[in-house]
Design an enzyme around this catalytic site. Sequence first.
Site, mmCIF file in Angstrom:
data_model
loop_
_atom_site.group_PDB
_atom_site.id
_atom_site.type_symbol
_atom_site.label_atom_id
_atom_site.label_comp_id
_atom_site.label_asym_id
_atom_site.label_seq_id
_atom_site.Cartn_x
_atom_site.Cartn_y
_atom_site.Cartn_z
ATOM 1 N N SER A 108 11.672 -3.596 3.218
ATOM 2 C CA SER A 108 13.067 -3.628 2.784
ATOM 3 C C SER A 108 13.283 -4.415 1.511
ATOM 4 O O SER A 108 12.572 -5.373 1.219
ATOM 5 C CB SER A 108 13.933 -4.259 3.884
ATOM 6 O OG SER A 108 13.868 -3.521 5.077
ATOM 7 N N VAL A 119 23.441 -4.544 1.358
ATOM 8 C CA VAL A 119 22.833 -3.214 1.438
ATOM 9 C C VAL A 119 21.323 -3.391 1.447
ATOM 10 O O VAL A 119 20.744 -3.914 0.498
ATOM 11 C CB VAL A 119 23.274 -2.329 0.244
ATOM 12 C CG1 VAL A 119 22.615 -0.961 0.333
ATOM 13 C CG2 VAL A 119 24.796 -2.206 0.195
ATOM 14 N N GLU A 120 20.718 -2.950 2.527
ATOM 15 C CA GLU A 120 19.262 -3.006 2.699
ATOM 16 C C GLU A 120 18.735 -1.597 2.440
ATOM 17 O O GLU A 120 19.154 -0.651 3.091
ATOM 18 C CB GLU A 120 18.961 -3.462 4.125
ATOM 19 C CG GLU A 120 17.511 -3.562 4.476
ATOM 20 C CD GLU A 120 17.299 -4.008 5.934
ATOM 21 O OE1 GLU A 120 16.121 -4.023 6.351
ATOM 22 O OE2 GLU A 120 18.286 -4.300 6.633
ATOM 23 N N VAL A 121 17.842 -1.468 1.478
ATOM 24 C CA VAL A 121 17.194 -0.183 1.207
ATOM 25 C C VAL A 121 15.770 -0.333 1.729
ATOM 26 O O VAL A 121 15.040 -1.239 1.331
ATOM 27 C CB VAL A 121 17.193 0.145 -0.298
ATOM 28 C CG1 VAL A 121 16.467 1.458 -0.546
ATOM 29 C CG2 VAL A 121 18.626 0.206 -0.828
#
Length: 127
Positions: A108, A119-121
């Site tokens: 992440s 916001v975690e991608v």
Amino acid sequence: MNIKRIDHIVITTQDLKRCLAFYEGVLGMEHREKNGRHALHFGSTKFNIHVRKGEFQPAAKYPTCGSLDLCLIADGSIEDIRRELEAKGAPIELGIVERTGAQGRIDSIYLRDPDGNLVEVSVYPQR
């Protein structure tokens, strides 16, 4: 009852222009507007965008900007995603870090949208 997936969520923003610049320009979502309602589409999911707290009813009891903490699963390598975010000038808050997603281990990167939402991608590593 058998819940299958999330269809959409609602994001409340203070600044529609900045919100769209982040989700379209940085994360690559598609903005659609219809009858004064704004949505961001990606995959089979969408984020509805409200520009006022409780803009459309019914709504959450205490809608507020910057209260979301969400994880988005992306395709590709997390290293490529980091390079893309850096090239777009997105301020990375944390990452690359190992976390646990709904289906197991994920890698992440964390950033914040203009309203302060976390916001975690993430990507699931290839097995």
